[in-house]
Design a protein around this motif. Sequence first.
Motif, PDB file in Angstrom:
ATOM      1  N   VAL A 237      -1.805  -4.419  -0.084  1.00  0.00           N
ATOM      2  CA  VAL A 237      -2.165  -5.035   1.202  1.00  0.00           C
ATOM      3  C   VAL A 237      -2.666  -6.459   0.999  1.00  0.00           C
ATOM      4  O   VAL A 237      -2.326  -7.367   1.769  1.00  0.00           O
ATOM      5  CB  VAL A 237      -3.225  -4.179   1.921  1.00  0.00           C
ATOM      6  CG1 VAL A 237      -3.704  -4.878   3.191  1.00  0.00           C
ATOM      7  CG2 VAL A 237      -2.664  -2.810   2.271  1.00  0.00           C
ATOM      8  N   GLN A 238      -3.467  -6.682  -0.031  1.00  0.00           N
ATOM      9  CA  GLN A 238      -3.997  -8.027  -0.287  1.00  0.00           C
ATOM     10  C   GLN A 238      -2.875  -9.026  -0.574  1.00  0.00           C
ATOM     11  O   GLN A 238      -2.882 -10.153  -0.074  1.00  0.00           O
ATOM     12  CB  GLN A 238      -4.965  -7.990  -1.467  1.00  0.00           C
ATOM     13  CG  GLN A 238      -6.209  -7.152  -1.253  1.00  0.00           C
ATOM     14  CD  GLN A 238      -7.330  -7.909  -0.564  1.00  0.00           C
ATOM     15  OE1 GLN A 238      -7.100  -8.923   0.092  1.00  0.00           O
ATOM     16  NE2 GLN A 238      -8.545  -7.415  -0.711  1.00  0.00           N
ATOM     17  N   ILE A 239      -1.898  -8.608  -1.385  1.00  0.00           N
ATOM     18  CA  ILE A 239      -0.780  -9.502  -1.707  1.00  0.00           C
ATOM     19  C   ILE A 239       0.025  -9.823  -0.454  1.00  0.00           C
ATOM     20  O   ILE A 239       0.360 -10.983  -0.178  1.00  0.00           O
ATOM     21  CB  ILE A 239       0.124  -8.870  -2.787  1.00  0.00           C
ATOM     22  CG1 ILE A 239      -0.605  -8.822  -4.131  1.00  0.00           C
ATOM     23  CG2 ILE A 239       1.426  -9.659  -2.927  1.00  0.00           C
ATOM     24  CD1 ILE A 239       0.101  -7.988  -5.185  1.00  0.00           C
ATOM     25  N   CYS A 240       0.347  -8.807   0.327  1.00  0.00           N
ATOM     26  CA  CYS A 240       1.158  -9.027   1.526  1.00  0.00           C
ATOM     27  C   CYS A 240       0.411  -9.860   2.556  1.00  0.00           C
ATOM     28  O   CYS A 240       1.003 -10.735   3.207  1.00  0.00           O
ATOM     29  CB  CYS A 240       1.576  -7.682   2.122  1.00  0.00           C
ATOM     30  SG  CYS A 240       2.832  -6.819   1.140  1.00  0.00           S
ATOM     31  N   ARG A 241      -0.878  -9.612   2.701  1.00  0.00           N
ATOM     32  CA  ARG A 241      -1.668 -10.392   3.651  1.00  0.00           C
ATOM     33  C   ARG A 241      -1.698 -11.862   3.237  1.00  0.00           C
ATOM     34  O   ARG A 241      -1.529 -12.755   4.082  1.00  0.00           O
ATOM     35  CB  ARG A 241      -3.081  -9.827   3.718  1.00  0.00           C
ATOM     36  CG  ARG A 241      -4.000 -10.580   4.648  1.00  0.00           C
ATOM     37  CD  ARG A 241      -5.390  -9.959   4.694  1.00  0.00           C
ATOM     38  NE  ARG A 241      -5.386  -8.647   5.341  1.00  0.00           N
ATOM     39  CZ  ARG A 241      -6.471  -7.914   5.536  1.00  0.00           C
ATOM     40  NH1 ARG A 241      -7.653  -8.336   5.116  1.00  0.00           N
ATOM     41  NH2 ARG A 241      -6.381  -6.743   6.146  1.00  0.00           N
ATOM     42  N   ALA A 242      -1.905 -12.136   1.944  1.00  0.00           N
ATOM     43  CA  ALA A 242      -1.967 -13.518   1.467  1.00  0.00           C
ATOM     44  C   ALA A 242      -0.620 -14.214   1.571  1.00  0.00           C
ATOM     45  O   ALA A 242      -0.556 -15.438   1.764  1.00  0.00           O
ATOM     46  CB  ALA A 242      -2.468 -13.550   0.019  1.00  0.00           C
ATOM     47  N   SER A 243       0.469 -13.449   1.439  1.00  0.00           N
ATOM     48  CA  SER A 243       1.813 -14.033   1.441  1.00  0.00           C
ATOM     49  C   SER A 243       2.477 -14.008   2.811  1.00  0.00           C
ATOM     50  O   SER A 243       3.611 -14.483   2.955  1.00  0.00           O
ATOM     51  CB  SER A 243       2.710 -13.280   0.443  1.00  0.00           C
ATOM     52  OG  SER A 243       2.214 -13.368  -0.872  1.00  0.00           O
ATOM     53  N   ASN A 244       1.805 -13.430   3.811  1.00  0.00           N
ATOM     54  CA  ASN A 244       2.362 -13.323   5.163  1.00  0.00           C
ATOM     55  C   ASN A 244       3.688 -12.573   5.176  1.00  0.00           C
ATOM     56  O   ASN A 244       4.672 -13.009   5.787  1.00  0.00           O
ATOM     57  CB  ASN A 244       2.527 -14.709   5.793  1.00  0.00           C
ATOM     58  CG  ASN A 244       1.207 -15.401   6.033  1.00  0.00           C
ATOM     59  OD1 ASN A 244       0.275 -14.811   6.579  1.00  0.00           O
ATOM     60  ND2 ASN A 244       1.104 -16.648   5.605  1.00  0.00           N
ATOM     61  N   VAL A 245       3.713 -11.458   4.475  1.00  0.00           N
ATOM     62  CA  VAL A 245       4.906 -10.623   4.416  1.00  0.00           C
ATOM     63  C   VAL A 245       4.486  -9.164   4.589  1.00  0.00           C
ATOM     64  O   VAL A 245       3.297  -8.838   4.645  1.00  0.00           O
ATOM     65  CB  VAL A 245       5.660 -10.787   3.080  1.00  0.00           C
ATOM     66  CG1 VAL A 245       6.225 -12.196   2.938  1.00  0.00           C
ATOM     67  CG2 VAL A 245       4.750 -10.448   1.892  1.00  0.00           C
ATOM     68  N   GLY A 246       5.483  -8.283   4.662  1.00  0.00           N
ATOM     69  CA  GLY A 246       5.248  -6.857   4.679  1.00  0.00           C
ATOM     70  C   GLY A 246       5.843  -6.221   3.443  1.00  0.00           C
ATOM     71  O   GLY A 246       6.358  -6.912   2.554  1.00  0.00           O
ATOM     72  N   ALA A 247       5.808  -4.903   3.380  1.00  0.00           N
ATOM     73  CA  ALA A 247       6.368  -4.198   2.221  1.00  0.00           C
ATOM     74  C   ALA A 247       6.700  -2.767   2.604  1.00  0.00           C
ATOM     75  O   ALA A 247       6.091  -2.187   3.507  1.00  0.00           O
ATOM     76  CB  ALA A 247       5.388  -4.211   1.060  1.00  0.00           C
ATOM     77  N   VAL A 248       7.665  -2.213   1.892  1.00  0.00           N
ATOM     78  CA  VAL A 248       7.951  -0.788   1.953  1.00  0.00           C
ATOM     79  C   VAL A 248       7.771  -0.247   0.548  1.00  0.00           C
ATOM     80  O   VAL A 248       8.389  -0.741  -0.401  1.00  0.00           O
ATOM     81  CB  VAL A 248       9.374  -0.495   2.457  1.00  0.00           C
ATOM     82  CG1 VAL A 248       9.668   1.007   2.366  1.00  0.00           C
ATOM     83  CG2 VAL A 248       9.546  -0.976   3.893  1.00  0.00           C
ATOM     84  N   VAL A 249       6.909   0.736   0.415  1.00  0.00           N
ATOM     85  CA  VAL A 249       6.603   1.346  -0.872  1.00  0.00           C
ATOM     86  C   VAL A 249       7.069   2.793  -0.848  1.00  0.00           C
ATOM     87  O   VAL A 249       6.794   3.517   0.126  1.00  0.00           O
ATOM     88  CB  VAL A 249       5.088   1.269  -1.178  1.00  0.00           C
ATOM     89  CG1 VAL A 249       4.759   1.943  -2.499  1.00  0.00           C
ATOM     90  CG2 VAL A 249       4.620  -0.181  -1.174  1.00  0.00           C
ATOM     91  N   GLU A 250       7.759   3.215  -1.888  1.00  0.00           N
ATOM     92  CA  GLU A 250       8.262   4.579  -1.962  1.00  0.00           C
ATOM     93  C   GLU A 250       7.276   5.474  -2.701  1.00  0.00           C
ATOM     94  O   GLU A 250       6.977   5.243  -3.873  1.00  0.00           O
ATOM     95  CB  GLU A 250       9.626   4.603  -2.656  1.00  0.00           C
ATOM     96  CG  GLU A 250      10.200   5.989  -2.889  1.00  0.00           C
ATOM     97  CD  GLU A 250      10.260   6.829  -1.622  1.00  0.00           C
ATOM     98  OE1 GLU A 250       9.777   7.985  -1.665  1.00  0.00           O
ATOM     99  OE2 GLU A 250      10.772   6.329  -0.596  1.00  0.00           O
ATOM    100  N   ARG A 251       6.763   6.497  -2.010  1.00  0.00           N
ATOM    101  CA  ARG A 251       5.750   7.370  -2.609  1.00  0.00           C
ATOM    102  C   ARG A 251       6.215   8.000  -3.914  1.00  0.00           C
ATOM    103  O   ARG A 251       5.466   8.072  -4.887  1.00  0.00           O
ATOM    104  CB  ARG A 251       5.372   8.484  -1.630  1.00  0.00           C
ATOM    105  CG  ARG A 251       4.321   9.451  -2.196  1.00  0.00           C
ATOM    106  CD  ARG A 251       4.159  10.685  -1.339  1.00  0.00           C
ATOM    107  NE  ARG A 251       5.307  11.569  -1.407  1.00  0.00           N
ATOM    108  CZ  ARG A 251       5.493  12.479  -2.367  1.00  0.00           C
ATOM    109  NH1 ARG A 251       4.599  12.633  -3.326  1.00  0.00           N
ATOM    110  NH2 ARG A 251       6.570  13.245  -2.358  1.00  0.00           N
ATOM    111  N   THR A 252       7.437   8.467  -3.956  1.00  0.00           N
ATOM    112  CA  THR A 252       7.917   9.202  -5.128  1.00  0.00           C
ATOM    113  C   THR A 252       8.100   8.307  -6.343  1.00  0.00           C
ATOM    114  O   THR A 252       8.283   8.812  -7.451  1.00  0.00           O
ATOM    115  CB  THR A 252       9.236   9.922  -4.820  1.00  0.00           C
ATOM    116  OG1 THR A 252      10.228   8.950  -4.434  1.00  0.00           O
ATOM    117  CG2 THR A 252       9.044  10.931  -3.698  1.00  0.00           C
ATOM    118  N   GLN A 253       8.064   6.992  -6.136  1.00  0.00           N
ATOM    119  CA  GLN A 253       8.232   6.065  -7.263  1.00  0.00           C
ATOM    120  C   GLN A 253       6.906   5.630  -7.878  1.00  0.00           C
ATOM    121  O   GLN A 253       6.892   4.978  -8.920  1.00  0.00           O
ATOM    122  CB  GLN A 253       9.009   4.824  -6.804  1.00  0.00           C
ATOM    123  CG  GLN A 253      10.433   5.120  -6.356  1.00  0.00           C
ATOM    124  CD  GLN A 253      11.245   5.800  -7.442  1.00  0.00           C
ATOM    125  OE1 GLN A 253      11.263   5.378  -8.592  1.00  0.00           O
ATOM    126  NE2 GLN A 253      11.932   6.884  -7.066  1.00  0.00           N
TER     127      GLN A 253
END
Length: 338
Positions: A237-253
């Motif tokens: 969350v900190q990285i995405c907030r600082a970069s003004n982007v979003g992300a999709v993270v896969e739980r199984t990975q």
Amino acid sequence: MNTESSSLLVKDIGEQGLLQILQRFCPQEIIGDDAAVIATEPGQSLVVTTDVLVDNIHFSEITTSAIDVGWRAAAANLSDLAAMGASPLGITVGLGLPSDVSVSWVEQMYVGMTQCLQQYNTPIVGGDVVRSPVITIAITAFGQAYPQRIIRRNQAQVGDAIIVTGVHGASRAGLELLLHPEKGENLSPEETKALISAHQRPQPRLDVLPILWQILGSSQFAIAGMDSSDGLADALVQICRASNVGAVVERTQIPLPPAFVHWLTKEQALEYSLYGGEDFELVLCLPKEPAYKLVQILGQGAAAIGKITNGSTVVLHDQKQEFPDQVLTLSQGFQHFS
């Protein structure tokens, strides 16, 4: 340990007596003036970070010996340097102590710091000692990095792969075993030892940097990242907030300690991995090709766990549909004043 100091208390020898003991852990050519002077390589930037550890907040006598307190204190700061892409130069130590702390405890704490620092040829170059109602350890670490290789939180780009350099949840599991040993009855001695070691003796991932620079070569693209000391979800969350982007993270990975499979429920494993904290792995965002190559070389728990997207939300997705999609936030992780 100096056997003469084993029965002494800090109040028995005073500030100057304690400083004489602690100076043995520092290079003699640096100690003695009002400040340390550290040379850096030409064309590099000085990188400085400070971290504070407080008794019964970050460690306790139940879970952490004096040696382990020292190790963890040093590792936390070296991890911050690694997260910036910097190589360590030295640290200073600010120490607040009650007067009835034993001298041997303080010495052992410095032994632990030294054991961690020696792996990376990093000296203790100074510090300060004061009286305090509670043991407090404030470390400032100095490092150097080439300006074009400094890793920042605000450099993630849409399409970047998100990688982690190792398993998550191990430190939280180790803490649980230290507090409640009976919960480990289904674990092997080797599994128990590995999880407890992850909590007491975390390894700052400075080893990742030379591999990363070798992969990148002369490439000039930016790398975003930070360490996961406050939890994997926090880092994402900190990285995405600082970069003004979003992300999709896969739980199984998300890479988990092998012991989790037969020890924790899937819900517990997910909680530990996202919000447990103090794993001190790196969370990096960079183009797919070098990202996958880095994961392949690192092995041993490193993994690509998602990608950077447009928008502002960090979504945890589950391709097995065992958990509903959820938006990750900072509210569930450790917060000092909540």
